[in-house]
Design a protein around this motif. Structure first.
Motif, PDB file in Angstrom:
ATOM      1  N   THR A 100      -8.984   1.066   1.149  1.00 54.74           N
ATOM      2  CA  THR A 100     -10.415   0.815   1.331  1.00 54.74           C
ATOM      3  C   THR A 100     -10.706  -0.285   2.347  1.00 54.74           C
ATOM      4  O   THR A 100     -11.837  -0.397   2.818  1.00 54.74           O
ATOM      5  CB  THR A 100     -11.057   0.440  -0.017  1.00 54.74           C
ATOM      6  N   SER A 101      -9.703  -1.110   2.668  1.00 61.89           N
ATOM      7  CA  SER A 101      -9.903  -2.136   3.690  1.00 61.89           C
ATOM      8  C   SER A 101      -8.555  -2.598   4.225  1.00 61.89           C
ATOM      9  O   SER A 101      -7.552  -2.559   3.508  1.00 61.89           O
ATOM     10  CB  SER A 101     -10.679  -3.339   3.134  1.00 61.89           C
ATOM     11  N   THR A 102      -8.545  -3.003   5.488  1.00 69.34           N
ATOM     12  CA  THR A 102      -7.327  -3.508   6.112  1.00 69.34           C
ATOM     13  C   THR A 102      -7.653  -4.729   6.959  1.00 69.34           C
ATOM     14  O   THR A 102      -8.769  -4.881   7.457  1.00 69.34           O
ATOM     15  CB  THR A 102      -6.665  -2.453   7.036  1.00 69.34           C
ATOM     16  N   ASN A 103      -6.662  -5.601   7.096  1.00 70.25           N
ATOM     17  CA  ASN A 103      -6.757  -6.740   7.993  1.00 70.25           C
ATOM     18  C   ASN A 103      -5.376  -6.943   8.593  1.00 70.25           C
ATOM     19  O   ASN A 103      -4.553  -7.667   8.033  1.00 70.25           O
ATOM     20  CB  ASN A 103      -7.230  -7.992   7.238  1.00 70.25           C
ATOM     21  N   TYR A 157     -13.128  -3.130  -4.514  1.00 63.86           N
ATOM     22  CA  TYR A 157     -13.025  -4.477  -3.953  1.00 63.86           C
ATOM     23  C   TYR A 157     -12.551  -5.470  -5.007  1.00 63.86           C
ATOM     24  O   TYR A 157     -12.997  -5.460  -6.151  1.00 63.86           O
ATOM     25  CB  TYR A 157     -14.382  -4.932  -3.411  1.00 63.86           C
TER      26      TYR A 157
END
Length: 255
Positions: free
Chosen positions: A152-155, A166
């Motif tokens: 759902t999210s990457t950095n 989240y």
């Protein structure tokens, strides 16, 4: 593999004759059930069953892993037999840890784990490896095991990614010795420490060994918290043993 074959034969004898593709489907369905039930061996075999044999990591090395009881040890962590696990060198340990981390992400999507090493180059390779296992559905069967989960999210800059809803901290985080980690990373399920000493020269330097012990006790351990069920974070530490005064050696002395 024996328990899978026995189950499939029992099923076929009890129901009807099964041949060809259906036999294969039943065979892998049993491993899929085991993978979802947090059986690490079954997870490893099913995760790679789409890969070409020459590319497989786990299956060709099963006897080596059995010799050192590595899979049994990882399973012991999952079954709450151990709180700290120290792994031997020369056993494909870092790659196996990537596979384990990919499984933990799916099994415990509400928790987060931290990979800690001496070098940012090592943490980058680790991040890329685990990310591929979770993301690449052509090479790995992660999405077949966890069909309701996705990234759902990457950095990529911070070498982090999250699976599922989240959370304050992502599913996978990495950091290295000397990095400014305060407030940025935490470990609720597993603190995974890999090779805090990079060379023989460092291992022969007592001041450096003291420094790494300080990095572990003052920095790495401070990242630990509790998981979503309020259980303390567990530790897996692996390293090439350069010295009796490295972090693993000192832990052995303490305990």
């Amino acid at each position: 593999g024996d328990h899978v074959n026995s189950y499939v034969r029992w099923y076929c004898n009890r129901n009807r004759k099964v041949e060809g593709d259906e036999w294969d489907k039943l065979y892998w369905q049993t491993y899929l059930n085991g993978a979802r039930a947090r059986i690490f061996n079954d997870y490893l075999l099913f995760l790679e069953h789409k890969r070409e044999p020459r590319k497989m990591f786990y299956k060709p090395k099963i006897k080596q892993f059995e010799k050192f009881q590595l899979i049994e040890s990882y399973q012991g962590m999952l079954d709450d037999k151990y709180d700290i696990l120290c792994m031997p060198p020369g056993t494909g340990k870092t790659t196996l840890l990537k596979f384990f981390h990919s499984a933990v992400i799916g099994w415990f999507p509400d928790d987060y784990s931290l990979f800690y090493s001496h070098s940012s180059d090592i943490t980058r390779m680790y991040y890329d490896g685990v990310y591929q296992m979770v993301d690449d559905s052509l090479e790995y069967a992660w999405h077949d095991i966890f069909p309701d989960l996705k990234i759902t999210s990457t950095n990529a800059l911070m070498q982090q990614f999250n699976v599922g809803k989240y959370e304050p901290f992502p599913s996978l985080q990495t950091t290295s010795v000397g990095a400014k980690s305060a407030g940025k990373v935490r470990a609720s399920k597993f603190l995974l420490t890999d090779d805090m000493i990079g060379s023989l020269e460092e291992a022969l330097n007592k001041n450096y060994l003291d420094k790494m012990w300080g990095a572990y006790t003052v920095d790495a351990l401070q990242r630990k918290t509790v998981d979503s069920n309020n259980n303390p974070c567990k530790e897996i530490m692996q390293a090439t043993r350069w010295s009796t005064q490295d972090v693993i050696g000192r832990l052995i002395d303490i305990y």
